[in-house]
Design an enzyme around this catalytic site. Structure first.
Site, PDB file in Angstrom:
ATOM      1  N   ARG A  49       0.813  -1.225   0.000  1.00  0.00           N
ATOM      2  CA  ARG A  49       0.000   0.000   0.000  1.00  0.00           C
ATOM      3  C   ARG A  49       0.840   1.266   0.000  1.00  0.00           C
ATOM      4  NH1 ARG A  49      -2.276  -3.941   2.634  1.00  0.00           N
ATOM      5  NH2 ARG A  49      -0.943  -3.590   4.437  1.00  0.00           N
ATOM      6  N   THR A  50       1.847   1.318   0.874  1.00  0.00           N
ATOM      7  CA  THR A  50       2.638   2.550   0.971  1.00  0.00           C
ATOM      8  C   THR A  50       3.384   2.815  -0.335  1.00  0.00           C
ATOM      9  OG1 THR A  50       2.899   2.248   3.347  1.00  0.00           O
ATOM     10  CG2 THR A  50       4.423   3.754   2.280  1.00  0.00           C
ATOM     11  N   LYS A  78      25.558  -6.921  -2.631  1.00  0.00           N
ATOM     12  CA  LYS A  78      26.939  -7.188  -3.035  1.00  0.00           C
ATOM     13  C   LYS A  78      27.940  -6.483  -2.123  1.00  0.00           C
ATOM     14  CE  LYS A  78      26.316  -5.681  -7.269  1.00  0.00           C
ATOM     15  NZ  LYS A  78      26.577  -5.390  -8.712  1.00  0.00           N
ATOM     16  N   ARG A  99      11.909   3.517   2.559  1.00  0.00           N
ATOM     17  CA  ARG A  99      11.494   2.671   3.684  1.00  0.00           C
ATOM     18  C   ARG A  99      12.640   1.722   3.998  1.00  0.00           C
ATOM     19  NH1 ARG A  99       5.918  -0.704   4.510  1.00  0.00           N
ATOM     20  NH2 ARG A  99       5.306   1.375   5.168  1.00  0.00           N
ATOM     21  N   HIS A 127       6.480   6.704  11.046  1.00  0.00           N
ATOM     22  CA  HIS A 127       5.886   6.632   9.709  1.00  0.00           C
ATOM     23  C   HIS A 127       5.111   7.943   9.511  1.00  0.00           C
ATOM     24  CE1 HIS A 127       4.265   5.240   6.064  1.00  0.00           C
ATOM     25  NE2 HIS A 127       3.966   3.987   6.385  1.00  0.00           N
TER      26      HIS A 127
END
Length: 238
Positions: A49-50, A78, A99, A127
């Site tokens: 959703r975000t 890596k 995020r 958030h």
């Protein structure tokens, strides 16, 4: 050049300005404010959703999206450092939405990035954009953000949306009802925002005690991914 990393990066007056602006965007969502701009959406942690809401917003405003939704396929695997990743991506984009599962990682990124960064969730910390949406929803349904009984239910320890909401709503003379298992109580550092504003809060383990007192009930899930001990999760998941 202003980043949004924590909800307390903004003032009460800025919240109110952004909510008024959001009402205008709800009426006219398709605009050209980001025409010619590139926004990098970097999700080091799973999201549906975000991520989609950010990508939709960018495209509705005329911008272009680059980035990744799966950290398994990027150079970090890596051995590239987060610092190098951010510095590289900042060369390609005008804005970064990020995020990350580690608390404080977005703040770190904002301090080394040449372009602004928006926090789309950093671990169990905050958030802020979800918080602004929650404020908008509360104001739209209640007609105000002031003098409400706000009940937050579920994982208050790791729930980053609850942390941001308590911090923001502490500016509006609200009373808080905090419902959770004892192991998942709201952290003391977050409760300090309530205390510093001389507001009241009450703690419960049974939601039925708080429901009759509530103007808003904010439900959160118990977040399996935040528990280092699977047995602890099993004890509180229901």
């Amino acid at each position: 050049m202003k980043s949004l990393v924590s909800i307390n990066d903004y003032t009460k007056e800025e919240y109110e300005y952004l909510l008024d602006l959001a009402a205008e965007f709800e009426l006219t969502p398709n605009q050209e404010l980001l025409k010619g701009k590139v926004v990098a959406v970097l999700f080091f942690e799973p999201s549906t959703r975000t991520r989609l809401s950010f990508e939709t917003a960018i495209q509705r405003l005329g911008g272009k999206v680059i980035g990744f939704a799966d950290s398994d396929n990027i150079s970090v695997k890596k051995g590239e450092s987060l610092k190098d990743t951010i510095k590289t991506v900042a060369q390609y984009a005008d804005l970064i939405v990020m995020r990350h599962p580690v608390e404080g990682s977005v703040r770190f990124a904002s301090e080394i990035s040449q372009v602004p960064i928006i926090n789309a969730g950093d671990g169990a910390n905050q958030h802020p954009t979800q918080c602004l949406l929650d404020l908008y929803s509360i104001k739209k349904t209640q007609g105000t953000l002031q003098n409400l009984n706000i009940t937050l239910v579920g994982d208050l320890k790791f729930g980053r949306t609850t942390h941001s909401n308590v911090i923001a709503l502490s500016n509006f003379n609200n009373t808080f009802h905090l419902v959770s298992p004892i192991e998942l109580k709201l952290p003391s550092a977050v409760k300090m925002y309530i205390k510093n504003n001389k507001l009241k809060y009450y703690q419960y383990t049974d939601m039925n005690e708080a429901i009759p007192l509530s103007d808003i009930i904010y439900m959160t899930r118990i977040q399996r991914e935040r528990f280092s001990d699977p047995l602890e999760y099993e004890r509180v998941k229901d």
